[in-house]
Every structure is written in structure tokens, then in C-alpha cells.
Design an enzyme around this catalytic site. Structure first.
Site, PDB file in Angstrom:
ATOM      1  CG  ASP A  31     -13.057  -5.892 -16.973  1.00  0.00           C
ATOM      2  OD1 ASP A  31     -11.911  -5.512 -16.818  1.00  0.00           O
ATOM      3  OD2 ASP A  31     -13.635  -6.198 -15.990  1.00  0.00           O
ATOM      4  CB  CYS A  54      -7.113  -3.252 -13.979  1.00  0.00           C
ATOM      5  SG  CYS A  54      -6.675  -4.602 -15.076  1.00  0.00           S
ATOM      6  CB  CYS A  88      -0.825  -0.012   1.229  1.00  0.00           C
ATOM      7  SG  CYS A  88      -0.106  -0.626   2.831  1.00  0.00           S
TER       8      CYS A  88
HETATM    9  N1  SAH Z   1     -15.132  -8.744 -16.205  1.00  0.00           N
HETATM   10  C1  SAH Z   1     -14.679  -9.799 -15.045  1.00  0.00           C
HETATM   11  C2  SAH Z   1     -13.279 -10.250 -15.373  1.00  0.00           C
HETATM   12  C3  SAH Z   1     -12.095  -9.003 -15.763  1.00  0.00           C
HETATM   13  S1  SAH Z   1     -10.694  -9.564 -15.544  1.00  0.00           S
HETATM   14  C4  SAH Z   1     -14.993  -8.931 -13.888  1.00  0.00           C
HETATM   15  O1  SAH Z   1     -15.295  -7.965 -13.627  1.00  0.00           O
HETATM   16  O2  SAH Z   1     -14.964  -9.867 -12.781  1.00  0.00           O
HETATM   17  C5  SAH Z   1      -9.787 -10.285 -16.862  1.00  0.00           C
HETATM   18  C6  SAH Z   1     -10.470 -11.690 -17.234  1.00  0.00           C
HETATM   19  O3  SAH Z   1      -9.781 -11.845 -18.709  1.00  0.00           O
HETATM   20  C7  SAH Z   1      -9.978 -12.765 -16.519  1.00  0.00           C
HETATM   21  O4  SAH Z   1     -10.962 -13.590 -15.931  1.00  0.00           O
HETATM   22  C8  SAH Z   1      -9.164 -13.590 -17.291  1.00  0.00           C
HETATM   23  O5  SAH Z   1      -9.191 -15.040 -17.017  1.00  0.00           O
HETATM   24  C9  SAH Z   1      -9.663 -13.164 -18.940  1.00  0.00           C
HETATM   25  N2  SAH Z   1      -8.553 -13.480 -19.787  1.00  0.00           N
HETATM   26  C10 SAH Z   1      -7.440 -13.506 -19.701  1.00  0.00           C
HETATM   27  N3  SAH Z   1      -6.797 -13.439 -20.902  1.00  0.00           N
HETATM   28  C11 SAH Z   1      -7.991 -13.733 -21.889  1.00  0.00           C
HETATM   29  C12 SAH Z   1      -8.000 -13.782 -23.193  1.00  0.00           C
HETATM   30  N4  SAH Z   1      -6.853 -13.763 -24.051  1.00  0.00           N
HETATM   31  N5  SAH Z   1      -9.407 -14.160 -23.707  1.00  0.00           N
HETATM   32  C13 SAH Z   1     -10.305 -14.026 -22.982  1.00  0.00           C
HETATM   33  N6  SAH Z   1     -10.340 -14.042 -21.525  1.00  0.00           N
HETATM   34  C14 SAH Z   1      -8.972 -13.420 -21.304  1.00  0.00           C
END
Ligand code: SAH
Length: 391
Positions: free
Chosen positions: A316, A343, A18
Site C-alpha cells: 500500500d 491511492c 472538493c
Molecule cells: N497501509 C497503511 C499505510 C498506507 S500509506 C494504511 O492503510 O494506513 C503509505 C505508507 O507508506 C505511509 O505510512 C508512509 O509513511 C509509508 N512509506 C512511504 N515511503 C515508504 C518507503 N520507501 N518504505 C516504507 N514505507 C514507506
């Protein structure tokens, strides 16, 4: 809101978890706002950051690493940039849910009672690597995941009994084996030692089941603020087909279904998250959502060829952002709105540049403080194509 600076005994020992703890919270928010304005100046005005009302003890997930130490075993966090374990302070971590702080202490005591040794990375010998704990704040359910180097865990029944005695709020215990030399905490092999192997939380009025390996946002109150912002940007009227790309356990897409989308398609790479997403749809009585396990870019390139035409696309992605191929395919599909949740502010700026070259304009940009006391910056961005009339 916390006006004064806070301190933690681990700060001086370089925990690094943090870095902004010494900065009063309103100043942290002002810093993040300025950073967002600098990064996204070329794309449009940045709306005021959504800060957290109670920015302490917000994390619903905690990970601690085991090392040899007093009592045979200690557990805590790595000092920044090292593999030196700093035992958790007695008062617990200021960012983690207090129940999780107490759960970590109970896990350590139960592991000591079992006389399990810590895994020694240098020699490749020993047993316990990490413990991951997760709490569903609205239901109170708690999951503890023990990560070991070997797949045998002799005496695991005694461990569960001791843990449940000290921490009766633990509703499920999972053993995860990760024999690889890797910085990833969890391995692929999962064995449930106690309870159902998942916990159930509520978010935006829906129930979500989470297994040990699925992604789930760590700050529940601020996740609701983020999702409300994303749904507001989506402007759903009840007629839309929605694509939720990088959907995790389906949280954004299912909230969109509950908010009136006609149909929802989710795409996610992690198989356990996709299974959770499908189960979550069923659990909430949502029949118009389907989830696919695939790389988001590969899936969307194929779907664009097959004529899939969503009206709204949420994306996302992880910190690395999305790909030029994804952006080309989504543009070919011609949705009216893109809602980009990010993020990773640097990759977001890169992707907004790529999107602009394909005719997408950022209409609203809003930071949400998902990680108080850290430097992370989360953004929600609405994009549409062409002039304001087609918004
Ligand atoms: N929208 C969701 C998850 C966001 S985190 C929420 O808010 O909880 C990003 C997600 O992308 C993770 O679950 C990860 O497993 C997935 N991810 C990572 N690389 C990816 C790819 N190439 N294709 C599809 N999903 C992917």
C-alpha cells in the site's frame, strides 16, 4: 445517497478541496468507474466501485493554516494553487467531521485569546503556521496539533485551558515545531501539551493508537470497506505468512492477523508509525506480528536474499507507487498472492505493467471511493502468477 448537487461558499473562492461537489454523488461514482475501466482496460475487468452510503463530513482529519486577519488571526484553507488563506465558512467544511469543524473554530478562538500572531512566510516572522485536528470516530477522542515556526510557545497552558473550555471533547493537545520552509505541514519536534499525545480509534474491530505524525486513513467507513476488500482478495486460511509493506500503523497487517494469518511482518519508513504499529499489536493481544522500520525496497531486497518466503504480500505505497527493485524482490520470494492497495491510479497502472512482465496477472480490480467529492481514485488489486489453477 446524495442525489442532488451540493455547494459550499468557498467553492467560488477556489478552495479546490472538493472539485466534484457540484456533481451528484451517483454521477461521481459513474465517472470514477469509467476512469478506472479506461486506465486498467489492459489488465482485466474492473468490478463496481464501492461508494459511500453517507458521503459528507467523512474526513477524520483536517488541517487549517493561520494568517493575519480580523480579530488578529484567521485560519482556513489555501485557495487552490496559492498561499492565500480562505477562512473556514461558518457552517464548516462539508467533507470534514462536524466535531472537527467545531474544534477548528475553538482552536482559532483560543489562539486569538493568547494573542499569538500568524507566521508570515514572506518575512519569516511570527508564530502560528497550521493546526491539525484528528478525531477517532468510534471512541470520540480528538487530537489538536498546533504547528509553529519557533519552538517556544509562551502561554501554552492558557491556550490549553481556553481550548478545553470551548471544546471539552479534545482529549490531547500537541505542539509541533516546523521551522523549515517546506510544504510539509508537520515538523519533527513534538511536545505534548495535554493528554496522552495520541488518540485511540477502532477499525475492523481492532483498536489503533495514533500519534500526531503517523499516517492514518482519513475516511473511516470507507477504509473498512477497502480493508475488507483487500482481506477478501488475500483469501487467508490460517496458515499464511503475510508481509504488509508500507504498513503505516500496521492496520492492514493487524487486520490480517485478526483474520487468521499465521504470522505478519510489517515494514514502514516512519519511526512513529512503526512504534504505533508495535503498540497496536500489543493493545490487541496480537503476538504473531512484527514491525520493521525501513525503506520497503531495501528491506525486501535484503529479506529475499535471506530466504524470507511470505505467502501473501500486501503493498500500500504512497502515491508514487513502488519500485522495480521491490517488484523483482517480491517476485523472487514467490508469494501466492499480491494485494496491491493504491491511492495513485497512474503509478498503479505503471506498476501493474512491470508486474505483468514478471508473470503477475491481475485477477480482481476494485475501486473504492475513499475520497467522495474529490477526483482521487483508490484501488485494490489481487494478483497471482501463472494460470488460474494456481490461484
Ligand atoms: N497501509 C497503511 C499505510 C498506507 S500509506 C494504511 O492503510 O494506513 C503509505 C505508507 O507508506 C505511509 O505510512 C508512509 O509513511 C509509508 N512509506 C512511504 N515511503 C515508504 C518507503 N520507501 N518504505 C516504507 N514505507 C514507506
Amino acid at each position: 445517497m446524495t442525489r442532488s448537487a451540493l455547494s459550499c461558499p468557498l467553492q467560488a473562492r477556489r478552495c479546490g478541496g472538493c472539485p466534484l461537489l457540484g456533481t451528484p454523488y451517483p454521477d461521481q461514482l459513474a465517472q470514477k468507474q469509467r476512469r478506472a475501466e479506461e486506465l486498467f482496460a489492459a489488465f482485466g475487468p474492473v468490478e463496481p466501485i464501492l461508494g459511500q452510503a453517507e458521503p459528507l463530513y467523512y474526513r477524520n482529519k483536517a488541517i487549517a493554516t493561520f494568517a493575519p486577519g480580523p480579530g488578529g488571526l484567521v485560519c482556513g484553507t489555501y485557495a487552490a494553487g496559492t498561499h492565500r488563506v480562505l477562512p473556514l465558512p461558518e457552517a464548516g467544511c462539508l467533507l470534514q467531521d462536524q466535531v472537527l469543524n467545531r474544534t477548528l473554530t475553538a482552536v482559532l478562538e483560543a489562539a486569538r485569546a493568547c494573542r499569538w500572531p500568524a507566521f508570515d512566510e514572506d518575512r519569516g516572522a511570527g508564530l502560528l503556521r497550521h493546526v491539525l485536528v484528528r478525531r477517532a470516530v468510534h471512541t470520540g477522542q480528538v487530537m489538536a496539533v498546533l504547528v509553529t515556526a519557533a519552538d517556544r510557545l509562551p502561554g501554552s497552558r492558557n491556550f490549553v485551558t481556553a481550548l478545553r473550555k470551548a471544546a471539552p471533547w479534545v482529549t490531547t493537545v500537541v505542539h509541533n515545531c516546523n521551522p523549515r520552509r517546506t510544504s510539509a505541514v508537520l515538523g519533527r519536534d513534538v511536545r505534548v501539551l495535554y493528554g496522552p499525545g495520541h488518540i485511540t480509534d477502532t477499525l475492523c474491530g481492532l483498536r489503533f493508537s495514533l500519534s500526531s505524525t503517523s499516517f492514518y486513513q482519513v475516511n473511516p467507513a470507507q477504509t473498512e470497506a477497502l480493508y475488507r476488500t483487500a482481506l477478501d482478495f488475500a483469501g487467508l486460511t490460517g496458515r499464511e505468512t503475510v508481509l504488509d509493506a508500507y504498513c503505516g500503523t500496521g492496520t492492514i497487517g493487524l487486520c490480517a492477523a485478526a483474520a487468521g494469518a499465521r504470522q505478519v511482518i510489517g515494514v514502514e519508513l516512519t519511526p512513529s508509525a512503526v512504534r504505533d504499529a508495535a503498540a497496536n499489536a500489543a493493545r490487541n493481544g496480537i503476538k504473531n506480528a512484527r514491525f520493521f522500520c525501513a525503506d520497503a525496497t531495501e528491506w525486501i531486497v535484503q529479506a529475499a536474499k535471506e530466504g524470507f518466503r511470505p505467502d501473501v504480500v500486501f503493498l500500500d505505497p504512497p502515491r508514487a507507487g513502488t519500485t522495480p527493485e521491490f517488484i523483482d524482490a517480491v517476485t523472487a520470494m514467490g508469494p501466492r498472492r499480491l494485494v496491491y492497495v493504491s491511492c495513485g491510479p497512474d503509478t498503479l497502472a505503471r506498476d501493474l505493467g512491470l508486474l505483468r512482465r514478471r508473470g503477475w496477472q491481475a485477477r480482481r480490480l476494485r475501486p473504492v471511493d475513499l475520497f467522495p467529492h474529490t477526483e482521487h481514485l483508490e484501488m485494490a488489486v489481487l494478483l497471482t502468477r501463472g494460470d488460474a489453477a494456481s490461484r
